[in-house]
Design an enzyme around this catalytic site. Structure first.
Site, PDB file in Angstrom:
ATOM      1  N   HIS A  31     129.618  32.507 -40.749  1.00 56.39           N
ATOM      2  CA  HIS A  31     128.176  32.268 -40.850  1.00 56.39           C
ATOM      3  C   HIS A  31     127.334  33.482 -40.485  1.00 56.39           C
ATOM      4  O   HIS A  31     126.152  33.371 -40.192  1.00 56.39           O
ATOM      5  CB  HIS A  31     127.784  31.026 -40.053  1.00 56.39           C
ATOM      6  CG  HIS A  31     127.983  29.786 -40.861  1.00 56.39           C
ATOM      7  ND1 HIS A  31     129.171  29.509 -41.488  1.00 56.39           N
ATOM      8  CD2 HIS A  31     127.141  28.777 -41.205  1.00 56.39           C
ATOM      9  CE1 HIS A  31     129.052  28.370 -42.161  1.00 56.39           C
ATOM     10  NE2 HIS A  31     127.826  27.905 -42.009  1.00 56.39           N
ATOM     11  N   ASP A  86     121.274  25.615 -32.598  1.00 54.51           N
ATOM     12  CA  ASP A  86     120.583  24.570 -33.357  1.00 54.51           C
ATOM     13  C   ASP A  86     121.515  23.900 -34.356  1.00 54.51           C
ATOM     14  O   ASP A  86     121.291  22.776 -34.773  1.00 54.51           O
ATOM     15  CB  ASP A  86     119.422  25.177 -34.163  1.00 54.51           C
ATOM     16  CG  ASP A  86     118.332  25.719 -33.269  1.00 54.51           C
ATOM     17  OD1 ASP A  86     118.320  25.379 -32.065  1.00 54.51           O
ATOM     18  OD2 ASP A  86     117.497  26.487 -33.772  1.00 54.51           O
ATOM     19  N   GLU A 116     111.427  24.540 -27.965  1.00 51.32           N
ATOM     20  CA  GLU A 116     111.424  25.488 -29.092  1.00 51.32           C
ATOM     21  C   GLU A 116     110.044  25.459 -29.728  1.00 51.32           C
ATOM     22  O   GLU A 116     109.090  24.911 -29.171  1.00 51.32           O
ATOM     23  CB  GLU A 116     112.514  25.136 -30.130  1.00 51.32           C
ATOM     24  CG  GLU A 116     113.923  25.526 -29.693  1.00 51.32           C
ATOM     25  CD  GLU A 116     114.889  25.719 -30.860  1.00 51.32           C
ATOM     26  OE1 GLU A 116     114.461  25.719 -32.036  1.00 51.32           O
ATOM     27  OE2 GLU A 116     116.108  25.865 -30.580  1.00 51.32           O
TER      28      GLU A 116
HETATM   29  C1  LIG Z   1     122.608  27.756 -40.515  1.00 46.92           C
HETATM   30  C2  LIG Z   1     122.804  28.643 -39.311  1.00 46.92           C
HETATM   31  C3  LIG Z   1     122.223  28.304 -38.111  1.00 46.92           C
HETATM   32  C4  LIG Z   1     122.386  29.097 -36.974  1.00 46.92           C
HETATM   33  N1  LIG Z   1     121.780  28.723 -35.816  1.00 46.92           N
HETATM   34  C5  LIG Z   1     121.958  29.474 -34.702  1.00 46.92           C
HETATM   35  C6  LIG Z   1     121.347  29.109 -33.471  1.00 46.92           C
HETATM   36  O1  LIG Z   1     120.636  28.110 -33.377  1.00 46.92           O
HETATM   37  N2  LIG Z   1     121.580  29.889 -32.383  1.00 46.92           N
HETATM   38  C7  LIG Z   1     122.375  30.996 -32.428  1.00 46.92           C
HETATM   39  O2  LIG Z   1     122.584  31.628 -31.405  1.00 46.92           O
HETATM   40  N3  LIG Z   1     122.942  31.381 -33.587  1.00 46.92           N
HETATM   41  C8  LIG Z   1     122.741  30.657 -34.717  1.00 46.92           C
HETATM   42  N4  LIG Z   1     123.316  31.055 -35.902  1.00 46.92           N
HETATM   43  C9  LIG Z   1     124.043  32.334 -35.936  1.00 46.92           C
HETATM   44  C10 LIG Z   1     125.475  32.218 -35.462  1.00 46.92           C
HETATM   45  O3  LIG Z   1     125.516  32.141 -34.056  1.00 46.92           O
HETATM   46  C11 LIG Z   1     126.242  33.451 -35.929  1.00 46.92           C
HETATM   47  O4  LIG Z   1     126.358  33.427 -37.327  1.00 46.92           O
HETATM   48  C12 LIG Z   1     127.580  33.608 -35.266  1.00 46.92           C
HETATM   49  O5  LIG Z   1     128.184  34.734 -35.823  1.00 46.92           O
HETATM   50  C13 LIG Z   1     128.523  32.400 -35.350  1.00 46.92           C
HETATM   51  O6  LIG Z   1     129.001  32.150 -36.632  1.00 46.92           O
HETATM   52  P1  LIG Z   1     130.564  32.076 -36.951  1.00 46.92           P
HETATM   53  O7  LIG Z   1     131.267  31.269 -35.927  1.00 46.92           O
HETATM   54  O8  LIG Z   1     130.673  31.652 -38.357  1.00 46.92           O
HETATM   55  O9  LIG Z   1     131.041  33.590 -36.744  1.00 46.92           O
HETATM   56  P2  LIG Z   1     131.451  34.668 -37.832  1.00 46.92           P
HETATM   57  O10 LIG Z   1     130.309  34.947 -38.705  1.00 46.92           O
HETATM   58  O11 LIG Z   1     132.703  34.245 -38.507  1.00 46.92           O
HETATM   59  O12 LIG Z   1     131.752  35.925 -36.887  1.00 46.92           O
HETATM   60  C14 LIG Z   1     130.701  36.612 -36.241  1.00 46.92           C
HETATM   61  C15 LIG Z   1     131.237  37.826 -35.485  1.00 46.92           C
HETATM   62  O13 LIG Z   1     132.025  37.384 -34.385  1.00 46.92           O
HETATM   63  C16 LIG Z   1     133.357  37.822 -34.512  1.00 46.92           C
HETATM   64  N5  LIG Z   1     134.215  36.706 -34.121  1.00 46.92           N
HETATM   65  C17 LIG Z   1     134.346  35.500 -34.720  1.00 46.92           C
HETATM   66  N6  LIG Z   1     135.213  34.743 -34.047  1.00 46.92           N
HETATM   67  C18 LIG Z   1     135.634  35.476 -32.998  1.00 46.92           C
HETATM   68  C19 LIG Z   1     136.541  35.249 -31.926  1.00 46.92           C
HETATM   69  N7  LIG Z   1     137.203  34.101 -31.815  1.00 46.92           N
HETATM   70  N8  LIG Z   1     136.726  36.229 -31.030  1.00 46.92           N
HETATM   71  C20 LIG Z   1     136.078  37.410 -31.119  1.00 46.92           C
HETATM   72  N9  LIG Z   1     135.216  37.675 -32.109  1.00 46.92           N
HETATM   73  C21 LIG Z   1     134.992  36.724 -33.038  1.00 46.92           C
HETATM   74  C22 LIG Z   1     133.528  38.207 -35.960  1.00 46.92           C
HETATM   75  O14 LIG Z   1     134.513  39.198 -36.126  1.00 46.92           O
HETATM   76  C23 LIG Z   1     132.162  38.708 -36.309  1.00 46.92           C
HETATM   77  O15 LIG Z   1     132.012  40.031 -35.914  1.00 46.92           O
HETATM   78  C24 LIG Z   1     123.155  30.282 -37.049  1.00 46.92           C
HETATM   79  C25 LIG Z   1     123.737  30.642 -38.262  1.00 46.92           C
HETATM   80  C26 LIG Z   1     123.577  29.842 -39.380  1.00 46.92           C
HETATM   81  C27 LIG Z   1     124.194  30.254 -40.678  1.00 46.92           C
END
Ligand SMILES: Cc1cc2nc3c(=O)[nH]c(=O)nc-3n(C[C@H](O)[C@H](O)[C@H](O)COP(=O)(O)OP(=O)(O)OC[C@H]3O[C@@H](n4cnc5c(N)ncnc54)[C@H](O)[C@@H]3O)c2cc1C
Ligand SMILES: *[C@@H]1O[C@H](CO)[C@@H](O)[C@H](O)[C@H]1NC(C)=O
Ligand SMILES: *[C@@H]1O[C@H](CO)[C@@H](O)[C@H](O)[C@H]1NC(C)=O
Length: 540
Positions: free
Chosen positions: A94, A167, A283
């Site tokens: 994400h 969120d 918020e």
């Molecule tokens: C619809 C939507 C709503 C959101 N709402 C919020 C919100 O309310 N608050 C907020 O804080 N954020 C929010 N986000 C952002 C979100 O926190 C980030 O996208 C975050 O990266 C988590 O997504 P992901 O788990 O898919 O991680 P990814 O996008 O898969 O990874 C993000 C980064 O973290 C690294 N990573 C992933 N997993 C690990 C692991 N296990 N160990 C070490 N590194 C790792 C990856 O290599 C990459 O660099 C939102 C995003 C979206 C799309």
């Protein structure tokens, strides 16, 4: 040495050439793992993309780990191979700007159901939910790729829930902890990284270490907000509290920005009060125009609960309104007093008197509210579109200037998505973690959550919105507003050094200690990556 490094990594994500060969797939596939190493085109395709849909980079292979040991084997192989290859954990993909991608490397799919064998990793499963630890209270051990919605479902079986949220719950534990993890509870409990007791981490040297405040504490602080640079989080011990049953969810409107921020700041200043005398969530958002794509988060103003924005006088205000969003949790024992408690709090606020909108719903439905909006957008084909999102931390002292220049200025009449704004208390953020926030006791999150569309309207296009982001940066720079990006994205090391400021030497030192070959999370474009292979991704 330092100079040489800067030269090599000068434009990490702009150069698309790969200098030097990385590992051969055949060599990689000889690695023995309990899970699966896949070259399947559909796996590779998925790992090449993310929610942002603005950049892509193909990995050589994708790993579906069966355990933390699998992750260890892979990183150890990368660390000890002659040429090296990059390894990026991918949570739920994400990210906006390719942060979880790994050009010519291996993407470790931490989330998702297509794991081999028993299906879920043995390490960090939920067996320990609800076990009481003497002083530290309640916790759950979650697998690093677990989604927060799964964590919630598991803990609710014990009548418990995490304290601090995002969120949206279809994000992974490891992914949000690598950034911060924020929502309306952060003023009170701090971000998610302030609510983690212990983590298991596979470092860039392929060592699996358990870290906490007491044990391997340098690595513990490094990985929290560490953008995946120091290790892969395979398990996190998450602090829990008794789960409330229901939520009173309230929205009130303002046309006066300074009255709005004064009230928000007042409400977050109550964090030290007993829970009966503060809200549980604070918020807010900016209303520039109406329409589905602009308010996709708000199933709230439904036909049965219409908001007549036009009936509120915002003429003297460039047509901009501000909505404060607050909640109060309750259960059977507090149901009798909640009305008075809310009344007492609302009395102190200065919103437009006729603009109180209230909903009452189960706690889970409140926490999972954005998923509903997602389903609605998906059904209209509006979810899988490019997302040129911008998330900024703005210091409190300059938020009014930001309002004038951006909300009432650069945004014009159209926002192409929700615009969130809410303040947080810096003392709830551990300064030893890797995350960077503004240098003031209170700072705001401003989140411009746009969707780019080819609807014929020029202001909805990716080019227009990307340029708008540039104009916002330029405005802040010229006005001397010292913003910090949340979920940061930069393409040169110089920009990263500016982002980290005083914290750069420590960040750099931690990198040299825990991932000296620069194997991990090359999609962040902070370091050049293994050998002199230029990592990064193509702009789509
Ligand atoms: C619809 C939507 C709503 C959101 N709402 C919020 C919100 O309310 N608050 C907020 O804080 N954020 C929010 N986000 C952002 C979100 O926190 C980030 O996208 C975050 O990266 C988590 O997504 P992901 O788990 O898919 O991680 P990814 O996008 O898969 O990874 C993000 C980064 O973290 C690294 N990573 C992933 N997993 C690990 C692991 N296990 N160990 C070490 N590194 C790792 C990856 O290599 C990459 O660099 C939102 C995003 C979206 C799309
Ligand atoms: C806006 O609110 C501020 C702070 O409450 C107040 O000082 C100011 O007079 C208000 N402005 C208008 C136009 O009402
Ligand atoms: C916003 O829309 C109004 C009409 O609704 C128009 O008069 C005004 O010029 C627009 N402002 C901008 C900045 O586009």
């Amino acid at each position: 040495m330092a100079t040489k490094l800067v030269l090599i990594t000068f434009a990490i994500c702009r150069l698309l050439i790969t200098v030097g060969l990385t590992m051969e797939p055949a060599e990689l596939l000889r690695l023995v793992v309990d899970g699966q190493l896949s070259l399947d085109p559909s796996d590779v395709e998925t790992a090449s993309k993310d929610f942002g849909l603005m950049s892509r980079a193909e990995p050589l292979a994708v790993m579906h780990p069966a355990s933390a040991e699998d992750v260890t084997r892979l990183v150890r192989a990368a660390y000890s191979s002659a040429k090296g290859f990059s390894v990026s954990a991918r949570g739920h993909g994400h990210s906006i700007n390719g942060q979880a991608q790994a050009r010519n490397g291996v993407v470790v799919e931490m989330s998702g159901g297509n794991r081999v064998g028993s299906g879920k990793p043995a390490a960090g499963r939920s067996e320990t939910v609800g076990r009481v630890v003497s002083e530290k209270g309640l916790y759950m051990d979650a697998w690093g790729g677990e989604l927060w919605i799964e964590v919630l479902r598991a803990t609710l079986e014990y009548g418990l829930a995490p304290k601090s949220w995002t969120d949206y719950l279809y994000l992974s534990v490891g992914g949000t902890l690598s950034n911060a993890g924020i929502s309306g509870q952060a003023f009170n409990h701090g971000p998610q990284i302030s609510n983690v007791l212990e983590v298991d981490v596979v470092t860039g040297k392929g060592e699996l270490l358990t870290c906490s405040e007491e044990r391997n504490s340098e690595l513990f602080h490094a990985v929290l907000g560490g953008l995946g640079q120091f290790g892969i989080i395979t398990r996190a011990r998450i602090a829990l509290e008794p789960a409330p049953k229901r939520v009173r969810w309230i929205r009130v409107l303002y046309s006066n920005f300074s009255a709005f921020t004064k009230d928000q700041e007042y409400l977050i200043s109550l964090h030290g009060q007993p829970s009966s005398q503060k809200f549980d969530y604070v918020e807010g958002f900016v209303i520039v125009d109406e329409g589905l794509i602009n308010n996709w988060r708000s199933s709230f103003f439904s036909p049965s609960n219409p908001v007549k924005i036009s009936s509120i006088d915002s003429n003297g205000n460039g047509g901009v309104l501000y909505c404060l969003e607050i909640t109060k949790n309750y259960d059977d024992s507090t149901a009798d007093t909640i009305d008075q408690e809310i009344e007492a709090l609302l009395e102190k606020l200065d919103f437009v008197p006729t603009s109180v909108f209230t909903t009452d719903l189960p706690y889970v439905d409140f926490l999972d509210r954005v998923h509903k909006a997602e389903l609605k957008l998906r059904s209209k084909g509006l979810w899988d579109v490019p997302h040129p999102w911008l998330n900024l931390f703005v210091p409190k002292s300059r938020i009014a200037d930001f309002d004038e220049g951006v909300f009432k200025g650069i945004l014009g009449n159209k926002t192409s998505g929700p615009v969130l704004i809410y303040p947080m208390n810096k003392d709830k953020w551990d300064q030893q973690s890797s995350v960077v926030t503004p240098d003031e006791d209170v700072f705001y999150l401003v989140a411009l959550l746009r969707s780019a569309l080819d609807s014929g309207d020029e202001t909805h296009t990716l080019e227009y919105l990307t340029d708008q982001n540039r104009r916002i940066f330029k405005f802040c720079d010229e006005a001397g507003i010292k913003i910090k990006q949340y979920l940061p994205h930069y393409t040169t090391q110089q920009e990263w050094m500016d982002h980290f400021g005083d914290k750069w030497p420590q960040f750099y030192q931690r990198k040299m200690e825990f991932d000296p070959r620069q194997i991990l999370a090359t999609g962040q474009c902070i370091f050049a990556g293994p050998s002199v292979s230029i990592a990064g991704h193509d702009q789509l």
